[in-house]
Design an enzyme around this catalytic site. Sequence first.
Site, PDB file in Angstrom:
ATOM      1  CD  GLU A 173      -6.309  -3.631  10.676  1.00  0.00           C
ATOM      2  OE1 GLU A 173      -5.136  -2.987  11.161  1.00  0.00           O
ATOM      3  OE2 GLU A 173      -6.633  -3.755   9.496  1.00  0.00           O
ATOM      4  CG  ASP A 218      -4.731 -13.834   3.110  1.00  0.00           C
ATOM      5  OD1 ASP A 218      -4.312 -13.425   4.284  1.00  0.00           O
ATOM      6  OD2 ASP A 218      -3.207 -12.312   2.804  1.00  0.00           O
ATOM      7  CD  GLU A 259      -8.454  -6.557   4.741  1.00  0.00           C
ATOM      8  OE1 GLU A 259      -7.377  -6.829   5.068  1.00  0.00           O
ATOM      9  OE2 GLU A 259      -9.334  -5.296   5.209  1.00  0.00           O
ATOM     10  CG  ASN A 313     -12.464  -4.977   7.218  1.00  0.00           C
ATOM     11  OD1 ASN A 313     -13.002  -6.250   6.567  1.00  0.00           O
ATOM     12  ND2 ASN A 313     -11.428  -4.878   6.267  1.00  0.00           N
ATOM     13  CG  HIS A 340      -5.543 -10.717   6.955  1.00  0.00           C
ATOM     14  ND1 HIS A 340      -5.355 -11.100   5.464  1.00  0.00           N
ATOM     15  CD2 HIS A 340      -5.533  -9.958   7.303  1.00  0.00           C
ATOM     16  CE1 HIS A 340      -5.473  -9.504   4.767  1.00  0.00           C
ATOM     17  NE2 HIS A 340      -5.830  -9.261   5.940  1.00  0.00           N
TER      18      HIS A 340
HETATM   19  O1  G3I Z   1       4.592   1.358  -2.948  1.00  0.00           O
HETATM   20  C1  G3I Z   1       5.618   1.965  -2.619  1.00  0.00           C
HETATM   21  C2  G3I Z   1       6.708   1.796  -3.315  1.00  0.00           C
HETATM   22  O2  G3I Z   1       6.911   3.144  -3.699  1.00  0.00           O
HETATM   23  C3  G3I Z   1       7.782   1.919  -1.563  1.00  0.00           C
HETATM   24  O3  G3I Z   1       9.300   1.706  -3.150  1.00  0.00           O
HETATM   25  C4  G3I Z   1       8.100   0.005  -1.137  1.00  0.00           C
HETATM   26  C5  G3I Z   1       9.046   0.064  -0.322  1.00  0.00           C
HETATM   27  O4  G3I Z   1       8.669  -0.084   1.252  1.00  0.00           O
HETATM   28  O5  G3I Z   1       6.568  -0.207  -1.275  1.00  0.00           O
HETATM   29  C6  G3I Z   1       5.281   0.509  -1.215  1.00  0.00           C
HETATM   30  O6  G3I Z   1       4.500   0.872  -0.207  1.00  0.00           O
HETATM   31  C7  G3I Z   1       4.177  -0.188   0.270  1.00  0.00           C
HETATM   32  C8  G3I Z   1       2.503  -0.366  -0.520  1.00  0.00           C
HETATM   33  O7  G3I Z   1       1.975  -2.110   0.628  1.00  0.00           O
HETATM   34  C9  G3I Z   1       2.508  -1.426  -1.225  1.00  0.00           C
HETATM   35  O8  G3I Z   1       2.604  -2.081  -1.864  1.00  0.00           O
HETATM   36  C10 G3I Z   1       3.896  -0.236   2.011  1.00  0.00           C
HETATM   37  O9  G3I Z   1       5.368   0.382   1.841  1.00  0.00           O
HETATM   38  C11 G3I Z   1       3.700  -1.467   2.679  1.00  0.00           C
HETATM   39  O10 G3I Z   1       3.367  -0.818   3.966  1.00  0.00           O
HETATM   40  C12 G3I Z   1       2.184  -1.264   2.245  1.00  0.00           C
HETATM   41  O11 G3I Z   1       1.703  -2.544   2.149  1.00  0.00           O
HETATM   42  C13 G3I Z   1      -0.114  -2.759   2.501  1.00  0.00           C
HETATM   43  C14 G3I Z   1      -0.271  -3.041   4.148  1.00  0.00           C
HETATM   44  O12 G3I Z   1      -2.059  -3.138   4.202  1.00  0.00           O
HETATM   45  C15 G3I Z   1      -0.496  -1.362   4.868  1.00  0.00           C
HETATM   46  O13 G3I Z   1      -0.877  -1.384   6.075  1.00  0.00           O
HETATM   47  C16 G3I Z   1      -0.065  -4.173   1.716  1.00  0.00           C
HETATM   48  O14 G3I Z   1       0.161  -3.685   0.422  1.00  0.00           O
HETATM   49  C17 G3I Z   1      -1.442  -4.109   2.155  1.00  0.00           C
HETATM   50  O15 G3I Z   1      -2.129  -5.309   1.636  1.00  0.00           O
HETATM   51  C18 G3I Z   1      -1.682  -4.310   3.215  1.00  0.00           C
HETATM   52  O16 G3I Z   1      -3.631  -4.502   3.538  1.00  0.00           O
HETATM   53  C19 G3I Z   1      -3.872  -4.612   4.773  1.00  0.00           C
HETATM   54  C20 G3I Z   1      -5.634  -4.066   4.979  1.00  0.00           C
HETATM   55  O17 G3I Z   1      -5.683  -2.784   4.447  1.00  0.00           O
HETATM   56  C21 G3I Z   1      -5.895  -3.788   6.135  1.00  0.00           C
HETATM   57  N1  G3I Z   1      -6.103  -5.585   6.596  1.00  0.00           N
HETATM   58  C22 G3I Z   1      -5.018  -5.837   7.186  1.00  0.00           C
HETATM   59  C23 G3I Z   1      -3.512  -5.862   5.413  1.00  0.00           C
HETATM   60  C24 G3I Z   1      -2.308  -6.904   5.365  1.00  0.00           C
HETATM   61  O18 G3I Z   1      -2.098  -5.842   6.323  1.00  0.00           O
END
Ligand code: G3I
Length: 448
Positions: free
Chosen positions: A158, A268, A266, A201, A237
């Site tokens: 990105e 969906d 990715e 990516n 996405h």
């Molecule tokens: O693990 C913590 C947890 O301990 C805490 O209680 C909670 C509170 O918000 O957060 C948890 O972490 C989260 C993590 O996902 C695991 O679930 C983060 O806040 C959250 O920001 C994070 O989001 C991820 C996101 O990337 C962050 O940028 C998504 O799971 C993940 O699917 C998403 O993936 C991205 C790709 O890497 C790049 N392309 C876009 C895609 C979708 O956004």
Amino acid sequence: MNMMLRRLSRAAAAGLVAAAALTAAAHSAEAADTLGSAAAGQGRYFGTAVAAGHLGEADYTATLDREFGSVTPENEMKWDATEPSRGTFTFTSADRIVDHAQSRGMDVRGHTLVWHSQLPSWVGTLGASDLRTAMKDHISGLMGHYKGEIHSWDVVNEAFQDGGSGARRSSPFQDKLGDGFIEEAFRAARAADPAAKLCYNDYNTDGVNAKSTAVYNMVKDFTSRGVPIDCVGFQSHFNSNSPVPSDYRQNLQRFADLGVDVQITELDIEGSGSAQAADYTKVVQACLAVERCTGMTVWGVTDKYSWRSGGTPLLFDGNYAKKPAYDAVLSALGGSGGPGEPGGPGEGTATCTATYTRTADWNGGYNGEVTVTAGSEPIGSWTATVTLPARQSVSALWNGTAAFNGNVMTVRPSWNGALAAGTSTTFGFTVTKNGSDAAPAVGACTAS
Ligand code: G3I
């Protein structure tokens, strides 16, 4: 323990539990009744994003293990997870996913090395020279830990802005190192793991538009100057604001025509029922229509854990039931009546042969290459065994996935399972001699 020893012991541990699971995976490849096996019949992988925290949930792992041939850690390989403070690497959660995948004969995609998001705050405080060093150290530390175990890495994620300008996105890397940071990252990645495919990516690059054209121009420049890049990832996405573009296939093809692989990384699609199913069909058909589209990954196993869970964008619902979108993807991949079914490629009579060559040799080690050739029938997948002489050990493998049982290495394809009648593919491996220069024995090749 140094990096190589840690990696070897990780691989050896995975090998001890792999043999039984491997048989199960090979069996499902024959039936072509799962996403992974149907995709393998088309010479592609079908993967999913995985979160380490869900691996203890029986329905989650059962669905993962049954259906998918490749996994991408959803968050566990990102910078904040792997190097939260400078020079201190933590691989516990990522190792859990990689070990699980390897023990079931699945491949792993690496996501992601250099990204403006999920970046620990210390990175942003560095001056240019220090940042450059830190970026290269991060790449070599993370890729080095998994050397030979990741089929494709998202090296830079990105880096371009949305909108019509095609400009680079502001980030510590862009702002302090300039446009050249992407090239520097790819060169460092090639040095860290020469066997991994190196991908750029991004999202909103799925159709032909200003952003995808900016990425296209960068890839064209890289390939013309010999900057190491092997593939481009299209996140894909989709929802009503960002639907599957009508020129999706055309866009994938123009990148492939530059001489790089393309991967859907990715996927969906928000929605439900037949409309969602039809959109998934479009995506799978677009990938299958592009020879260099080597595989697809959906961004999660179940709607329950999707980053867009409210949009129910995945193939299994919150109770792990198959959705119409699942049936559509399986059908588009040629499952049920396609490759692997009676009368199709991969059915009963298929055979293969395996021949071995030593391709490089030095004091402490050598590289071996095995050529797998289909017999007079097309094959959907294959399994080959390599028995190592006493004392020797394998330190890297490419174009295949290995499970170890003592000194017997059983290799299955990574992306290169499907072979037309009489055609060949190869896998290679690096051996540490440990004082023995004897040749390994290549055993039976089994086609399915
Ligand atoms: O693990 C913590 C947890 O301990 C805490 O209680 C909670 C509170 O918000 O957060 C948890 O972490 C989260 C993590 O996902 C695991 O679930 C983060 O806040 C959250 O920001 C994070 O989001 C991820 C996101 O990337 C962050 O940028 C998504 O799971 C993940 O699917 C998403 O993936 C991205 C790709 O890497 C790049 N392309 C876009 C895609 C979708 O956004």
